[in-house]
Design a protein around this motif. Structure first.
Motif, short mmCIF file in Angstrom:
data_model
loop_
_atom_site.label_atom_id
_atom_site.label_comp_id
_atom_site.label_asym_id
_atom_site.label_seq_id
_atom_site.Cartn_x
_atom_site.Cartn_y
_atom_site.Cartn_z
N ILE A 192 0.84 -1.20 0.00
CA ILE A 192 0.00 0.00 0.00
C ILE A 192 0.88 1.25 0.00
CG2 ILE A 192 -1.65 1.35 1.36
CD1 ILE A 192 -2.77 -1.45 2.33
N LEU A 193 1.87 1.29 0.87
CA LEU A 193 2.76 2.46 0.94
C LEU A 193 3.58 2.64 -0.33
CD1 LEU A 193 3.93 2.16 4.66
CD2 LEU A 193 2.22 3.74 3.70
N ARG A 194 4.04 1.53 -0.90
CA ARG A 194 4.80 1.62 -2.15
C ARG A 194 3.92 2.13 -3.29
NH1 ARG A 194 9.61 -2.11 -3.05
NH2 ARG A 194 8.71 -2.09 -5.12
N LEU A 195 2.67 1.68 -3.34
CA LEU A 195 1.75 2.16 -4.36
C LEU A 195 1.49 3.66 -4.19
CD1 LEU A 195 -0.72 -0.85 -4.39
CD2 LEU A 195 0.69 -0.10 -6.34
N MET A 196 1.35 4.09 -2.95
CA MET A 196 1.16 5.52 -2.69
C MET A 196 2.37 6.32 -3.14
SD MET A 196 -0.68 5.35 1.05
CE MET A 196 -0.65 7.14 1.32
N GLU A 197 3.57 5.87 -2.81
CA GLU A 197 4.80 6.56 -3.22
C GLU A 197 4.91 6.67 -4.73
OE1 GLU A 197 8.02 4.47 -1.37
OE2 GLU A 197 7.29 4.93 0.65
N ALA A 198 4.39 5.67 -5.43
CA ALA A 198 4.46 5.65 -6.89
C ALA A 198 3.28 6.38 -7.53
CB ALA A 198 4.51 4.20 -7.38
N ALA A 199 2.43 6.99 -6.71
CA ALA A 199 1.24 7.70 -7.18
C ALA A 199 0.25 6.77 -7.89
CB ALA A 199 1.61 8.89 -8.05
N CYS A 200 0.25 5.51 -7.51
CA CYS A 200 -0.73 4.54 -8.00
C CYS A 200 -1.87 4.50 -6.98
CB CYS A 200 -0.11 3.17 -8.19
SG CYS A 200 1.16 3.10 -9.46
N TYR A 201 -2.53 5.64 -6.84
CA TYR A 201 -3.50 5.82 -5.77
C TYR A 201 -4.70 4.88 -5.87
CZ TYR A 201 -0.77 10.01 -4.95
OH TYR A 201 0.25 10.88 -4.70
N GLY A 202 -5.23 4.71 -7.06
CA GLY A 202 -6.38 3.82 -7.23
C GLY A 202 -6.06 2.41 -6.79
N ASP A 203 -4.86 1.94 -7.09
CA ASP A 203 -4.44 0.60 -6.68
C ASP A 203 -4.28 0.51 -5.16
OD1 ASP A 203 -4.36 -0.44 -9.30
OD2 ASP A 203 -2.33 0.29 -9.60
N ALA A 204 -3.71 1.56 -4.57
CA ALA A 204 -3.55 1.58 -3.11
C ALA A 204 -4.91 1.57 -2.43
CB ALA A 204 -2.74 2.81 -2.68
N VAL A 205 -5.86 2.31 -2.98
CA VAL A 205 -7.22 2.34 -2.43
C VAL A 205 -7.84 0.95 -2.50
CG1 VAL A 205 -9.57 3.21 -2.84
CG2 VAL A 205 -7.63 4.80 -2.83
N LYS A 206 -7.71 0.29 -3.63
CA LYS A 206 -8.29 -1.06 -3.78
C LYS A 206 -7.71 -2.03 -2.75
CE LYS A 206 -8.62 -0.91 -8.80
NZ LYS A 206 -8.16 -1.61 -10.01
N LEU A 207 -6.41 -2.01 -2.61
CA LEU A 207 -5.74 -2.93 -1.69
C LEU A 207 -6.16 -2.67 -0.25
CD1 LEU A 207 -3.76 -5.29 -2.00
CD2 LEU A 207 -1.90 -3.67 -1.60
N LEU A 208 -6.20 -1.40 0.13
CA LEU A 208 -6.59 -1.06 1.50
C LEU A 208 -8.07 -1.37 1.74
CD1 LEU A 208 -5.85 0.01 4.25
CD2 LEU A 208 -6.11 2.34 3.34
N ALA A 209 -8.92 -1.06 0.76
CA ALA A 209 -10.35 -1.35 0.91
C ALA A 209 -10.58 -2.84 1.13
CB ALA A 209 -11.13 -0.87 -0.32
N ARG A 210 -9.83 -3.66 0.42
CA ARG A 210 -9.99 -5.12 0.58
C ARG A 210 -9.41 -5.60 1.91
NH1 ARG A 210 -12.02 -9.10 1.67
NH2 ARG A 210 -11.69 -11.13 0.69
N GLY A 211 -8.41 -4.91 2.43
CA GLY A 211 -7.80 -5.33 3.68
C GLY A 211 -8.60 -4.94 4.91
N LEU A 212 -9.33 -3.85 4.84
CA LEU A 212 -10.09 -3.39 6.00
C LEU A 212 -11.30 -4.29 6.27
CD1 LEU A 212 -10.22 0.47 5.36
CD2 LEU A 212 -9.16 -0.66 7.33
N PRO A 213 -11.67 -4.45 7.53
CA PRO A 213 -12.93 -5.13 7.85
C PRO A 213 -14.09 -4.34 7.23
CG PRO A 213 -11.59 -4.90 9.82
CD PRO A 213 -10.94 -4.07 8.74
N LYS A 214 -15.21 -4.99 7.06
CA LYS A 214 -16.34 -4.38 6.35
C LYS A 214 -16.80 -3.06 6.96
CE LYS A 214 -17.91 -8.76 4.51
NZ LYS A 214 -18.91 -9.81 4.51
N ARG A 215 -17.03 -3.02 8.25
CA ARG A 215 -17.53 -1.77 8.86
C ARG A 215 -16.52 -0.64 8.70
NH1 ARG A 215 -19.67 -2.62 14.76
NH2 ARG A 215 -20.27 -0.45 14.50
N GLU A 216 -15.26 -0.90 8.94
CA GLU A 216 -14.24 0.13 8.80
C GLU A 216 -14.13 0.59 7.35
OE1 GLU A 216 -14.02 -2.49 10.74
OE2 GLU A 216 -13.08 -1.93 12.63
N ALA A 217 -14.24 -0.34 6.42
CA ALA A 217 -14.15 0.01 5.01
C ALA A 217 -15.32 0.92 4.61
CB ALA A 217 -14.13 -1.26 4.15
#
Length: 191
Positions: free
Chosen positions: A39-64
């Motif tokens: 996630i952090l590497r994707l953010m550093e590379a400005a691949c924001y949409g990919d970082a969002v997808k990865l984090l959204a999938r990692g978070l529990p449902k309520r937190e997401a």
């Protein structure tokens, strides 16, 4: 070691079974390490949409879903129409106390807003967290376990682009920091 205490996956590979990462994002993934690294590497590379997808999938449902709500609330204006206000409120209410009744209201509001806005996708994400996707008189069709994350990613990404259509980098960075705060056990408002 990772401080994303809410992310149950131990490697990025576990999360990638259900999402697609862009060609630009692929080189920044470290599959056999904690998702936070990718996630952090994707953010550093400005691949924001990919970082969002990865984090959204990692978070529990309520937190997401709460993350989607926070980003949606950020772009709400006095011009936001009533259906989108209701969709956001429905998603927020579901996060506070998930129930079948509240999930059905989210489903209804997602449909009423035609899946075109961050609020619509936040409500849809909540409606895909449990219960049947089918109508009341139809056979039960459970949502795939990962489907909510796609709606959350859509909501967060759309909010960032709507916040600043020309330069969405800053809202993406801020929203990702909110998501990471949630993943660390925070309320998502820091960052």
């Amino acid at each position: 070691m990772t401080d994303l205490v809410k992310v149950q996956a131990t490697t990025a590979q576990e999360l990638l079974q259900d999402i697609e990462i862009s060609e630009e994002g692929q080189p920044h993934l470290v599959l056999d390490t904690a998702p936070e690294i990718s996630i952090l590497r994707l953010m550093e590379a400005a691949c924001y949409g990919d970082a969002v997808k990865l984090l959204a999938r990692g978070l529990p449902k309520r937190e997401a879903v709460w993350w989607a709500c926070l980003c949606t609330r950020d772009i709400e204006t006095p011009e936001t129409d009533e259906n989108n206000r209701k969709a956001l409120m429905a998603a927020e209410n579901w996060v506070k106390k998930p129930s079948e009744e509240r999930r059905l209201i989210c489903k209804q509001m997602g449909e009423a807003t035609k899946f075109k806005t961050p609020a619509s996708w936040a409500a849809t994400a909540a409606s895909w967290c449990h219960g049947s996707m089918a109508g009341p008189d139809e056979p039960v069709v459970e949502a795939p376990e990962h489907l909510y994350a796609h709606a959350v990613a859509g909501s967060v990404s759309l909010a960032a682009v709507m916040h600043d259509p020309v330069n969405p980098e800053q809202p993406f960075e801020r929203y990702l920091q909110q998501g990471l705060n949630l993943a660390r056990g925070g309320n998502g408002k820091a960052g």
